[in-house]
Scaffold this motif. Sequence first.
Motif, PDB file in Angstrom:
ATOM      1  N   VAL A 101       7.749  52.735  -6.473  1.00  0.00           N
ATOM      2  CA  VAL A 101       8.112  53.503  -7.676  1.00  0.00           C
ATOM      3  C   VAL A 101       6.937  54.363  -8.128  1.00  0.00           C
ATOM      4  CG1 VAL A 101       8.769  53.340 -10.110  1.00  0.00           C
ATOM      5  CG2 VAL A 101       9.839  51.820  -8.422  1.00  0.00           C
ATOM      6  N   ALA A 102       5.732  53.737  -8.157  1.00  0.00           N
ATOM      7  CA  ALA A 102       4.535  54.480  -8.559  1.00  0.00           C
ATOM      8  C   ALA A 102       4.261  55.628  -7.592  1.00  0.00           C
ATOM      9  CB  ALA A 102       3.336  53.540  -8.625  1.00  0.00           C
ATOM     10  N   GLY A 103       4.459  55.359  -6.295  1.00  0.00           N
ATOM     11  CA  GLY A 103       4.245  56.395  -5.286  1.00  0.00           C
ATOM     12  C   GLY A 103       5.205  57.556  -5.431  1.00  0.00           C
ATOM     13  N   ILE A 104       6.468  57.265  -5.746  1.00  0.00           N
ATOM     14  CA  ILE A 104       7.463  58.332  -5.956  1.00  0.00           C
ATOM     15  C   ILE A 104       7.060  59.192  -7.153  1.00  0.00           C
ATOM     16  CG2 ILE A 104       9.848  58.784  -6.649  1.00  0.00           C
ATOM     17  CD1 ILE A 104      10.628  56.259  -5.033  1.00  0.00           C
ATOM     18  N   ILE A 105       6.605  58.535  -8.224  1.00  0.00           N
ATOM     19  CA  ILE A 105       6.168  59.279  -9.418  1.00  0.00           C
ATOM     20  C   ILE A 105       4.983  60.177  -9.087  1.00  0.00           C
ATOM     21  CG2 ILE A 105       5.163  59.052 -11.735  1.00  0.00           C
ATOM     22  CD1 ILE A 105       6.769  56.408 -11.980  1.00  0.00           C
ATOM     23  N   LEU A 106       4.024  59.637  -8.319  1.00  0.00           N
ATOM     24  CA  LEU A 106       2.856  60.437  -7.923  1.00  0.00           C
ATOM     25  C   LEU A 106       3.265  61.607  -7.043  1.00  0.00           C
ATOM     26  CD1 LEU A 106       0.268  57.607  -7.096  1.00  0.00           C
ATOM     27  CD2 LEU A 106       0.161  59.191  -9.013  1.00  0.00           C
ATOM     28  N   LYS A 127       2.880  65.699  -0.199  1.00  0.00           N
ATOM     29  CA  LYS A 127       3.986  64.926  -0.765  1.00  0.00           C
ATOM     30  C   LYS A 127       4.609  64.005   0.298  1.00  0.00           C
ATOM     31  CE  LYS A 127       6.444  67.014  -3.826  1.00  0.00           C
ATOM     32  NZ  LYS A 127       7.398  67.894  -4.539  1.00  0.00           N
ATOM     33  N   VAL A 128       4.811  64.546   1.506  1.00  0.00           N
ATOM     34  CA  VAL A 128       5.379  63.752   2.604  1.00  0.00           C
ATOM     35  C   VAL A 128       4.414  62.640   3.010  1.00  0.00           C
ATOM     36  CG1 VAL A 128       6.197  63.814   4.995  1.00  0.00           C
ATOM     37  CG2 VAL A 128       6.719  65.723   3.446  1.00  0.00           C
ATOM     38  N   LEU A 129       3.128  62.999   3.148  1.00  0.00           N
ATOM     39  CA  LEU A 129       2.112  62.001   3.515  1.00  0.00           C
ATOM     40  C   LEU A 129       2.057  60.863   2.506  1.00  0.00           C
ATOM     41  CD1 LEU A 129      -0.868  64.297   4.636  1.00  0.00           C
ATOM     42  CD2 LEU A 129       0.416  62.743   6.089  1.00  0.00           C
ATOM     43  N   MET A 130       2.117  61.217   1.229  1.00  0.00           N
ATOM     44  CA  MET A 130       2.032  60.198   0.189  1.00  0.00           C
ATOM     45  C   MET A 130       3.211  59.232   0.268  1.00  0.00           C
ATOM     46  SD  MET A 130       1.375  60.609  -3.897  1.00  0.00           S
ATOM     47  CE  MET A 130      -0.320  61.109  -3.613  1.00  0.00           C
ATOM     48  N   MET A 131       4.402  59.749   0.473  1.00  0.00           N
ATOM     49  CA  MET A 131       5.579  58.887   0.536  1.00  0.00           C
ATOM     50  C   MET A 131       5.494  57.917   1.716  1.00  0.00           C
ATOM     51  SD  MET A 131       7.353  59.421  -2.073  1.00  0.00           S
ATOM     52  CE  MET A 131       8.587  58.253  -1.544  1.00  0.00           C
ATOM     53  N   ILE A 132       5.054  58.413   2.877  1.00  0.00           N
ATOM     54  CA  ILE A 132       4.955  57.541   4.053  1.00  0.00           C
ATOM     55  C   ILE A 132       3.865  56.487   3.845  1.00  0.00           C
ATOM     56  CG2 ILE A 132       4.517  57.437   6.539  1.00  0.00           C
ATOM     57  CD1 ILE A 132       5.478  60.388   6.659  1.00  0.00           C
ATOM     58  N   MET A 133       2.717  56.914   3.305  1.00  0.00           N
ATOM     59  CA  MET A 133       1.617  55.973   3.065  1.00  0.00           C
ATOM     60  C   MET A 133       1.997  54.914   2.037  1.00  0.00           C
ATOM     61  SD  MET A 133      -1.835  58.302   3.003  1.00  0.00           S
ATOM     62  CE  MET A 133      -2.361  59.290   4.399  1.00  0.00           C
ATOM     63  N   VAL A 134       2.757  55.304   1.044  1.00  0.00           N
ATOM     64  CA  VAL A 134       3.197  54.349   0.016  1.00  0.00           C
ATOM     65  C   VAL A 134       4.142  53.321   0.620  1.00  0.00           C
ATOM     66  CG1 VAL A 134       4.634  54.118  -2.045  1.00  0.00           C
ATOM     67  CG2 VAL A 134       2.811  55.815  -1.996  1.00  0.00           C
ATOM     68  N   VAL A 135       5.054  53.762   1.492  1.00  0.00           N
ATOM     69  CA  VAL A 135       5.951  52.832   2.185  1.00  0.00           C
ATOM     70  C   VAL A 135       5.134  51.846   3.025  1.00  0.00           C
ATOM     71  CG1 VAL A 135       7.709  52.646   3.986  1.00  0.00           C
ATOM     72  CG2 VAL A 135       7.933  54.385   2.200  1.00  0.00           C
ATOM     73  N   ASN A 136       4.137  52.375   3.729  1.00  0.00           N
ATOM     74  CA  ASN A 136       3.247  51.538   4.532  1.00  0.00           C
ATOM     75  C   ASN A 136       2.569  50.491   3.660  1.00  0.00           C
ATOM     76  OD1 ASN A 136       1.567  50.497   6.470  1.00  0.00           O
ATOM     77  ND2 ASN A 136       0.395  52.364   6.810  1.00  0.00           N
TER      78      ASN A 136
END
Length: 512
Positions: A101-106, A127-136
């Motif tokens: 959730v925090a990653g999506i907001i960021l 934006k794409v990198l952040m979403m993948i890294m947050v999932v990881n």
Amino acid sequence: MEKINQLKAGAILSYISMGLGYIISIVYTPIMLRLLGQSEYGLYNLVASIVAYLGVLNFGFGSAYMRYYSRYKIKSDKEKIATLNGMFLIIFTIIGVVAVVAGIILAMNIEIIFGAQLTVSELVKAKVLMMIMVVNLAISFPTIVFTSHITANEKFIFQKIVNMISVVINPFIVLPVLFLGYGSIGLVVASTILNIVIGIINVCYCIKKLQMRFSIRNMDFTLMKEMTVFSSFIFIYMIIDQINWNIDKFILGRFKGTEEVAIYSVGAQFNSYLISIAAVVSGVFIPRVNKIVSEELKSKKLTDLFIRIGKIQFVLVALVVMGFTIFGESFINIWAGETYSKSYAVAMILMIPMGLVLIQNIGIEIRKAQDLHQTPAKFMLCIAIINIIITIPMAKEYGAIGSAIGTSIAVVINQIFINFYYFLVCGLDIKLFLKQILIFSKGLIIPIIVGCLMISNKGKFNDITFLSMVIPYIIIYFISLYYFSFEKYEKDLFIGQPYNKISNIVNRYVKK
């Protein structure tokens, strides 16, 4: 006996894994730098530095798990252990959801976070990198329960072998992706897949081999409160580490752009090597520290241990810092390319003050064993905030080098306070320590003179020829310290014991 073998094998495998990590990093990083390019490598590190802040959401509960697991294991309370496992799995799963959730907001506010220095295409990729890294990261949270369970059961051989395989396999997965042109996005997708596979292996091992069980009945909320208090200061240290070693990248990305982030990241990588080398030495002596703390007349023994380990770390830290001072610029030119020439200055600015900190690294374990780590944690948090205040104007004016200066100033201020704290509160004789280190350092005179002569004549050699002098310099360094600095303990540790072992082997062979 099995426990001793696990400890010995685990320690050996730790050194092997660290050595492999260094070798692979040295070979793999320059290829990655050239395939990604300076701008994209900087973008990758910039996004990773932001996502790393979400890593503090684990609140240090991993350390708490091992403490309470050990308590219940001594009592052979399987029901409590199952409840503990269930409680932590729920906690870390919730933390993983919060991280997403925090990653999506960021990610949705990426333009506000990184400012105007990034281009439109860089913002989209970020934006794409952040979403993948947050999932990881989110996936890694629940697996903390299983890795902690393996550690608590002292299954070090399995754990270290899995870690070693991960280190070795990673570049073989990532490099083909980079050669195919998928860039930083392909890199983080490949790393995420590997992380998932390693996580599944750990889960299977815990459930099938260690018979790990879970229960969500009879949740102990009193225990939860106790664990939260225990973990609070570990959490503060985690925040401090994130601020000190990741805030520079964020500030540079915000005010100077991705290329300065890339330059800083390469320089900071060498500083991280220095820190990990020193950490191995201090880590070996943690049990001895705890034993001395429980004894009477402990102050003198702790000071003696503090000085002895400080000398060992001084030998290694001084070699790395002096060697990098002489050969680092040539190495970076070959390894990363001349576009990263400023990374040499960044590394030197970070490594010199950090070297002074690392020779006192065992002090961290001493104050933890004495339960005197709360005040330093609070002070270090204040210094971390000062680090941000200093670094912002320095980064704006001088880029990556300015950021490194800001962090180093904070490190020096913190270490001055810590030395007073060791002396006044922990009972360590800092005056004696500094005197002994000063006397011990006389062996550096010849290596310093030789190093100055090498630097002054550097223009006569190309970078590759100049680097060929590294081995002769290391030999000169150790010979000088052996004759002018080492006492019997250091001679036995660095020279005597290996020499005696070799002599015994030769003698046995001759007798046969």
